[in-house]
Design a protein around this motif. Structure first.
Motif, PDB file in Angstrom:
ATOM      1  N   ALA A  71       1.182  -0.745   0.096  1.00  0.00           N
ATOM      2  CA  ALA A  71      -0.144  -0.319  -0.196  1.00  0.00           C
ATOM      3  C   ALA A  71       0.670   1.562   0.110  1.00  0.00           C
ATOM      4  O   ALA A  71       0.529   2.280  -1.081  1.00  0.00           O
ATOM      5  CB  ALA A  71      -1.411   0.173   1.345  1.00  0.00           C
TER       6      ALA A  71
ATOM      7  N   ARG B 224     -16.509  -2.922  -4.350  1.00  0.00           N
ATOM      8  CA  ARG B 224     -17.501  -3.304  -3.758  1.00  0.00           C
ATOM      9  C   ARG B 224     -18.252  -4.507  -4.457  1.00  0.00           C
ATOM     10  O   ARG B 224     -18.751  -4.371  -6.138  1.00  0.00           O
ATOM     11  CB  ARG B 224     -18.312  -2.278  -3.122  1.00  0.00           C
ATOM     12  CG  ARG B 224     -16.870  -1.235  -2.361  1.00  0.00           C
ATOM     13  CD  ARG B 224     -17.186  -2.076  -1.169  1.00  0.00           C
ATOM     14  NE  ARG B 224     -16.347  -0.805  -0.321  1.00  0.00           N
ATOM     15  CZ  ARG B 224     -15.010  -0.621  -0.259  1.00  0.00           C
ATOM     16  NH1 ARG B 224     -13.537  -0.990  -1.230  1.00  0.00           N
ATOM     17  NH2 ARG B 224     -14.236   0.907   0.353  1.00  0.00           N
TER      18      ARG B 224
ATOM     19  N   THR C  39       1.569   5.521  -3.348  1.00  0.00           N
ATOM     20  CA  THR C  39       2.265   6.552  -3.047  1.00  0.00           C
ATOM     21  C   THR C  39       3.425   7.068  -3.781  1.00  0.00           C
ATOM     22  O   THR C  39       3.254   7.739  -4.073  1.00  0.00           O
ATOM     23  CB  THR C  39       2.926   6.885  -1.827  1.00  0.00           C
ATOM     24  OG1 THR C  39       2.086   5.574  -0.990  1.00  0.00           O
ATOM     25  CG2 THR C  39       3.310   7.661  -0.823  1.00  0.00           C
TER      26      THR C  39
ATOM     27  N   VAL D  75     -12.592   1.439  -6.634  1.00  0.00           N
ATOM     28  CA  VAL D  75     -12.572   0.650  -6.111  1.00  0.00           C
ATOM     29  C   VAL D  75     -13.745  -0.242  -6.143  1.00  0.00           C
ATOM     30  O   VAL D  75     -14.500   0.666  -6.296  1.00  0.00           O
ATOM     31  CB  VAL D  75     -11.900   2.189  -4.503  1.00  0.00           C
ATOM     32  CG1 VAL D  75     -12.818   0.515  -3.337  1.00  0.00           C
ATOM     33  CG2 VAL D  75     -11.447   2.239  -3.787  1.00  0.00           C
TER      34      VAL D  75
ATOM     35  N   HIS E 112     -11.577   2.922   5.085  1.00  0.00           N
ATOM     36  CA  HIS E 112     -10.582   4.111   4.022  1.00  0.00           C
ATOM     37  C   HIS E 112      -8.880   3.570   4.839  1.00  0.00           C
ATOM     38  O   HIS E 112      -8.632   2.967   5.073  1.00  0.00           O
ATOM     39  CB  HIS E 112     -10.879   5.586   5.269  1.00  0.00           C
ATOM     40  CG  HIS E 112     -10.955   5.748   6.578  1.00  0.00           C
ATOM     41  ND1 HIS E 112     -11.778   5.747   7.457  1.00  0.00           N
ATOM     42  CD2 HIS E 112      -9.175   6.408   6.497  1.00  0.00           C
ATOM     43  CE1 HIS E 112     -11.069   5.724   9.039  1.00  0.00           C
ATOM     44  NE2 HIS E 112     -10.427   6.202   8.213  1.00  0.00           N
ATOM     45  N   CYS E 113      -8.490   4.505   3.756  1.00  0.00           N
ATOM     46  CA  CYS E 113      -6.811   4.520   4.229  1.00  0.00           C
ATOM     47  C   CYS E 113      -6.047   4.464   5.919  1.00  0.00           C
ATOM     48  O   CYS E 113      -6.444   5.378   6.185  1.00  0.00           O
ATOM     49  CB  CYS E 113      -5.940   5.558   3.331  1.00  0.00           C
ATOM     50  SG  CYS E 113      -3.852   5.149   2.863  1.00  0.00           S
ATOM     51  N   LEU E 114      -5.213   3.842   5.783  1.00  0.00           N
ATOM     52  CA  LEU E 114      -4.743   3.726   7.227  1.00  0.00           C
ATOM     53  C   LEU E 114      -3.436   4.597   7.130  1.00  0.00           C
ATOM     54  O   LEU E 114      -2.891   5.192   7.869  1.00  0.00           O
ATOM     55  CB  LEU E 114      -4.276   2.565   8.314  1.00  0.00           C
ATOM     56  CG  LEU E 114      -5.635   1.468   8.298  1.00  0.00           C
ATOM     57  CD1 LEU E 114      -5.627   0.143   8.723  1.00  0.00           C
ATOM     58  CD2 LEU E 114      -6.546   2.614   8.911  1.00  0.00           C
TER      59      LEU E 114
END
Ligand code: HEM
Length: 390
Positions: A234, A286, A239, A284, A339-341
């Motif tokens: 991730a 689902r 990034t 994303v 959501h992103c950590l």
């Protein structure tokens, strides 16, 4: 120009369930498909059509229902009737419980991730990488900067030896696979580090995972390496792509870049604006746990972050890159329970990277020649970024 105000909205903030549009606009068979030739080159014309006329539509070739408006994407990501896709028809309850437990552990481990020591380490690496370009006539920022800095930041955050960055880099390229994916080879590499952390924990992320407890027991080594692998994937790949788009946006707007040179405190707003305009994860997915309007149970839904970030109903003149935008984007890191950590680590990496480039390479500018375009449908960013470093 209106000054930048950081978003006060939390990704956990409730926003009501997703409400499908009236049947008339939820057609099967839209104007085009994400897989049509030309869409990958520039998806924005299709995104515009979808937002305006087909806010919910089945894309048969892509195999998913598409949701494109900002408010709808945000609601769908937060709606518990939509879950992250899993190998089976619908995720078993146990699977979701495991994810929630892993997420709580990763979240606690990442909560205090941006320590002074981590910041200093990332800044040092950014300076080393920038300095290597200082005497070059031309360089590719993607290959020589963007791919390395986030990997080194993840290595530093996990507390692994800096000189292992080259080795760890390969596991960063796999991208986000949600918590707990398997990466061959990583397990063998990490085992000796785990043994040391279990005996003498430090204040790094790997130690936090080694000392975490699930149902009163420490996590098995295999689980710790899977979670560390998720962080690497991730943190590294996503990034790196976001950093490439960020630098490309600024090099395309030298006036705004000059403002950041004069006022480095603007770097955070510039990063948020790039994530809104050009999120590295454009889609994303689902899966529907139950029928929702025309969406059948078990169907895949594609939440188009790239379309949501440029929704004119939410953002004025949405295609423009403007670091002074009053309403920053809020969906590039996802929303709701998944959501992103890693947003603070990503932001630290981007700011440290940009400021190092501006300090070490004051004459940095685009190289002449054709401008590389962003590539990729799901993960999207420029593959190269040729620059004149001096
Ligand atoms: C600009 C950089 C980044 C962007 C745009 C980004 C974006 C995202 C998005 C959109 C999701 C949600 C996926 C979904 O809802 O299905 C996500 C999840 C996640 N991100 Fe990031 N990410 C970034 C950097 C990072 C970093 C640096 C880390 C780790 C330090 C990280 C760790 C995670 C983890 C662990 C998840 C999974 C959460 C879960 O499954 O519950 N991300 N990220």
């Amino acid at each position: 120009m209106v000054p930048f105000a950081p978003s006060t909205r939390s990704p956990d903030e409730p926003c009501g369930p997703y409400t499908p549009p009236r049947e008339s606009s939820a057609r099967v068979g839209g104007p085009a498909s994400l897989l049509d030739p030309g869409t990958e080159r520039d998806p924005h014309p299709l995104y515009r059509t979808l937002r305006a006329n087909f806010p919910l539509v089945r894309d048969e070739p892509f195999g998913a229902w598409l949701i494109s408006r900002h408010a709808d994407v945000r609601a769908a990501l937060a709606d518990p009737r939509f879950v992250a896709p899993s190998p089976g028809p619908v995720p078993a309850h146990g699977e979701r419980r495991t994810h929630d437990a892993y997420r709580a552990i990763a979240s606690a481990a990442l909560r205090n991730q941006v320590s002074a020591a981590l910041r200093a380490g990332v800044e040092r690496t950014a300076h080393v990488l920038a300095s290597r370009l200082a005497f070059r006539q031309e360089a590719d920022l993607v290959a020589e900067f963007c791919r390395w800095l986030p990997a080194a930041a993840a290595v530093t955050a996990l507390g692994l030896p800096y000189e292992d960055t080259l080795r760890v880099h390969a596991w960063c390229r796999t991208g986000l696979d949600h918590l707990g994916g398997h990466r061959p080879g990583l397990d063998a590499y990490l085992r000796p580090h785990l043994a040391r952390r279990r005996a003498h924990p430090g204040d790094d992320l790997l130690s936090a995972l080694c000392t975490a407890r699930l149902d009163g027991r420490p996590l098995p080594d295999g689980t710790v390496t899977e979670l560390a692998g998720t962080v690497l994937g991730a943190a590294g790949e996503t990034t790196a792509r976001a950093l490439a788009s960020f630098l490309a946006n600024l090099l395309d707007h030298p006036g705004q870049l000059d403002l950041i040179r004069a006022r480095p405190g603007l770097a955070g707003a510039a990063w948020a604006e790039s994530l809104r305009r050009d999120p590295p994860l454009q889609i994303v997915s689902r899966r529907a746990l139950e029928p929702i309007g025309p969406i059948p149970e078990g169907a895949t839904v594609a939440c188009l972050l790239g379309a949501a970030g440029r929704d004119p109903a939410r953002f004025a003149d949405p295609d423009r890159y403007d670091i002074f935008r009053a309403e920053p984007g809020d969906l590039a890191y996802g929303s709701g329970p998944r959501h992103c950590l890693g947003a603070p680590l990503a932001r630290l990496t981007a700011e440290a990277g940009l400021l190092a480039l501006l300090t070490v390479l004051p004459g940095l500018r685009r190289a002449s020649g054709p401008r590389p375009r962003p590539e990729g449908l799901v993960s999207r960013s420029p593959r190269t970024l040729p620059v004149c470093p001096r």
